[in-house]
Design a protein around this motif. Sequence first.
Motif, PDB file in Angstrom:
ATOM      1  N   VAL A 153      27.250 -12.476  32.659  1.00  0.00           N
ATOM      2  CA  VAL A 153      25.777 -12.257  33.407  1.00  0.00           C
ATOM      3  C   VAL A 153      24.805 -12.674  32.265  1.00  0.00           C
ATOM      4  O   VAL A 153      24.596 -11.949  31.343  1.00  0.00           O
ATOM      5  CB  VAL A 153      25.742 -10.999  33.699  1.00  0.00           C
ATOM      6  CG1 VAL A 153      24.397 -10.708  34.488  1.00  0.00           C
ATOM      7  CG2 VAL A 153      26.745 -10.540  34.549  1.00  0.00           C
ATOM      8  N   SER A 190      21.210 -12.643  31.879  1.00  0.00           N
ATOM      9  CA  SER A 190      19.932 -12.046  32.456  1.00  0.00           C
ATOM     10  C   SER A 190      18.488 -12.592  31.971  1.00  0.00           C
ATOM     11  O   SER A 190      18.532 -12.965  30.695  1.00  0.00           O
ATOM     12  CB  SER A 190      19.801 -10.318  32.051  1.00  0.00           C
ATOM     13  OG  SER A 190      18.603  -9.829  32.656  1.00  0.00           O
ATOM     14  N   GLN A 191      17.642 -12.813  33.088  1.00  0.00           N
ATOM     15  CA  GLN A 191      16.506 -13.458  32.562  1.00  0.00           C
ATOM     16  C   GLN A 191      15.257 -12.275  32.557  1.00  0.00           C
ATOM     17  O   GLN A 191      14.122 -12.554  32.346  1.00  0.00           O
ATOM     18  CB  GLN A 191      15.957 -14.344  33.812  1.00  0.00           C
ATOM     19  CG  GLN A 191      16.820 -15.380  34.159  1.00  0.00           C
ATOM     20  CD  GLN A 191      16.541 -16.114  35.264  1.00  0.00           C
ATOM     21  OE1 GLN A 191      15.472 -15.936  35.959  1.00  0.00           O
ATOM     22  NE2 GLN A 191      17.502 -17.235  35.791  1.00  0.00           N
ATOM     23  N   ALA A 244      25.020 -15.795  36.834  1.00  0.00           N
ATOM     24  CA  ALA A 244      26.130 -15.245  36.640  1.00  0.00           C
ATOM     25  C   ALA A 244      27.314 -15.966  37.190  1.00  0.00           C
ATOM     26  O   ALA A 244      27.410 -16.723  38.135  1.00  0.00           O
ATOM     27  CB  ALA A 244      26.233 -13.821  37.477  1.00  0.00           C
ATOM     28  N   ASP A 247      17.524 -12.903  39.652  1.00  0.00           N
ATOM     29  CA  ASP A 247      17.073 -13.255  38.152  1.00  0.00           C
ATOM     30  C   ASP A 247      18.249 -13.168  37.101  1.00  0.00           C
ATOM     31  O   ASP A 247      18.220 -13.105  36.025  1.00  0.00           O
ATOM     32  CB  ASP A 247      15.866 -12.473  37.499  1.00  0.00           C
ATOM     33  CG  ASP A 247      15.966 -10.787  37.739  1.00  0.00           C
ATOM     34  OD1 ASP A 247      17.283 -10.599  38.231  1.00  0.00           O
ATOM     35  OD2 ASP A 247      15.382 -10.120  36.900  1.00  0.00           O
ATOM     36  N   GLU A 248      19.561 -13.018  37.702  1.00  0.00           N
ATOM     37  CA  GLU A 248      20.875 -13.122  36.910  1.00  0.00           C
ATOM     38  C   GLU A 248      21.512 -14.539  37.094  1.00  0.00           C
ATOM     39  O   GLU A 248      21.731 -14.887  38.154  1.00  0.00           O
ATOM     40  CB  GLU A 248      21.675 -11.874  37.121  1.00  0.00           C
ATOM     41  CG  GLU A 248      21.188 -10.630  37.485  1.00  0.00           C
ATOM     42  CD  GLU A 248      20.561  -9.780  36.381  1.00  0.00           C
ATOM     43  OE1 GLU A 248      20.635 -10.250  35.355  1.00  0.00           O
ATOM     44  OE2 GLU A 248      20.029  -8.561  36.544  1.00  0.00           O
ATOM     45  N   THR A 305      23.530 -16.466  41.691  1.00  0.00           N
ATOM     46  CA  THR A 305      22.092 -16.900  41.257  1.00  0.00           C
ATOM     47  C   THR A 305      20.962 -16.481  42.456  1.00  0.00           C
ATOM     48  O   THR A 305      20.068 -17.209  42.327  1.00  0.00           O
ATOM     49  CB  THR A 305      22.034 -18.355  40.823  1.00  0.00           C
ATOM     50  OG1 THR A 305      22.208 -19.019  42.065  1.00  0.00           O
ATOM     51  CG2 THR A 305      23.013 -18.988  39.910  1.00  0.00           C
ATOM     52  N   THR A 326      25.001  -3.565  39.223  1.00  0.00           N
ATOM     53  CA  THR A 326      23.947  -4.533  39.140  1.00  0.00           C
ATOM     54  C   THR A 326      24.351  -6.028  39.509  1.00  0.00           C
ATOM     55  O   THR A 326      25.689  -6.116  39.330  1.00  0.00           O
ATOM     56  CB  THR A 326      23.159  -4.562  37.709  1.00  0.00           C
ATOM     57  OG1 THR A 326      24.257  -4.505  36.725  1.00  0.00           O
ATOM     58  CG2 THR A 326      22.266  -3.264  37.724  1.00  0.00           C
ATOM     59  N   ASP A 327      23.453  -6.923  39.559  1.00  0.00           N
ATOM     60  CA  ASP A 327      24.120  -8.299  40.194  1.00  0.00           C
ATOM     61  C   ASP A 327      25.137  -8.970  39.102  1.00  0.00           C
ATOM     62  O   ASP A 327      24.937  -8.896  37.970  1.00  0.00           O
ATOM     63  CB  ASP A 327      22.713  -9.255  40.335  1.00  0.00           C
ATOM     64  CG  ASP A 327      22.096  -8.730  41.610  1.00  0.00           C
ATOM     65  OD1 ASP A 327      22.558  -7.986  42.312  1.00  0.00           O
ATOM     66  OD2 ASP A 327      20.959  -9.400  41.672  1.00  0.00           O
ATOM     67  N   ASN A 328      25.986  -9.372  39.604  1.00  0.00           N
ATOM     68  CA  ASN A 328      27.273 -10.073  38.874  1.00  0.00           C
ATOM     69  C   ASN A 328      27.792 -10.997  39.855  1.00  0.00           C
ATOM     70  O   ASN A 328      27.756 -11.040  41.034  1.00  0.00           O
ATOM     71  CB  ASN A 328      27.954  -9.173  38.426  1.00  0.00           C
ATOM     72  CG  ASN A 328      28.861  -8.326  39.361  1.00  0.00           C
ATOM     73  OD1 ASN A 328      29.746  -8.567  39.898  1.00  0.00           O
ATOM     74  ND2 ASN A 328      28.427  -7.096  39.799  1.00  0.00           N
TER      75      ASN A 328
END
Length: 370
Positions: free
Chosen positions: A37, A39-40, A22, A19-20, A16, A337-339
């Motif tokens: 995930v 996503s915001q 996950a 902005d994800e 966290t 990307t973020d995970n």
Amino acid sequence: MVYPWEAPMNILGIETSCDETAASVVRDGRVLLSNVVASQVEMHARYGGVVPEVASRQHVLTMTPVVDQALEEAGLGLEELDGIAVTMGPGLAGALLVGVNMAKALGFARGLPFLGVNHLEGHIYATWLSHESPEESPGLPLLCLVASGGHTDLILMEEHGRYRLLGRTRDDAAGEAFDKAARVLGLGYPGGPAIQRAATGVKPKEPLPRAWMRDTLDFSFSGVKTALLRRAQDYGIYPRAGEGRGAGKGLEREKGDGDGEPIKRAGGRERWVRETAAAFQESLVEVMVVKALTAAEQTGARGIILGGGVAANSLLREKIVADSPLPVLIPPTSLCTDNAAMIAACAHFRFLKGERHGWDMDVYPSLQLG
Ligand code: KG4
Ligand code: ZN
């Protein structure tokens, strides 16, 4: 719990930092059992960037359902987990706290080993989910380019858990530069994918400058960003209505300006935006590729790893593979990307070494690697 595990090891990862929201379950550091995930991005798009307080509040709302879904998709109950890992930094303090407190609560309640993971190290370990044993083939050391919204780092991975920072950005991160450029061009947020879309299929007309920063492996992206801004001002597309002082003089406000939607108007102006986006992308990609290859050569690296959200960029992926004499390992874009899978994968190798954190572990918004 005895280390190392002999049975398969199921780690729940939680992420966290931005902005994800996950969560993911990974078996043995390599097998993805689930990867959720939330996503915001739409929530932040209207502001043109991540609003930290909004992000924290949204993480609180989404965290529990995301963890539930990750366990459900993995087909595992909490009692079947062998450890819990969470991003402890770098990132937004309030956002990080949500994930860390969730991980602590679950770990404490279930008596599970608990570990905080460096988000940047996580980006490197995404490769372990997509490539078999990079430490054996191509082998260590590996040169890692981690390029995200907050970082552009060249890191030498010498061993599992041992890193040397070779270069970093002195001003904007690559992802941040993409996001700002997209805003100037009216392409919406997040900027990286928007610039890539706009640049697809067009040739950059006039190149934008490259900051080579000779004799260092550091980066600087603020110069190219300013050059783009000047061009946009000269052309008359920036600032638009509602953005900046004296904005919008003589310009009608159109759908897409500053509301996160791409500009759809056809004709000369759209072409100009697309060619400028292509020039911007080319400038950033060329510098990142040349610096990464130089760093790999100077350090005798056996291969190159790409990680972080910017590693989703198709031009970067294609160019580094085409130009590199060494094997290049790049995770699929969904793992760049973020995970949370990358956090669980990284934790596996640290758990194996017997590492774990106590319940007093804090968040580290400015954590570095190496
Ligand atoms: O790693 P990440 O998901 O989050 C952070 O740790 O910051 O990276 C997010 C960054 C954003 O700046 C976004 O614009 C950029 O990665 N990004 C891209 C692409 N996809 C995401 N940049 C260039 N091209 C892309 N296709
Ligand atoms: Zn990231």
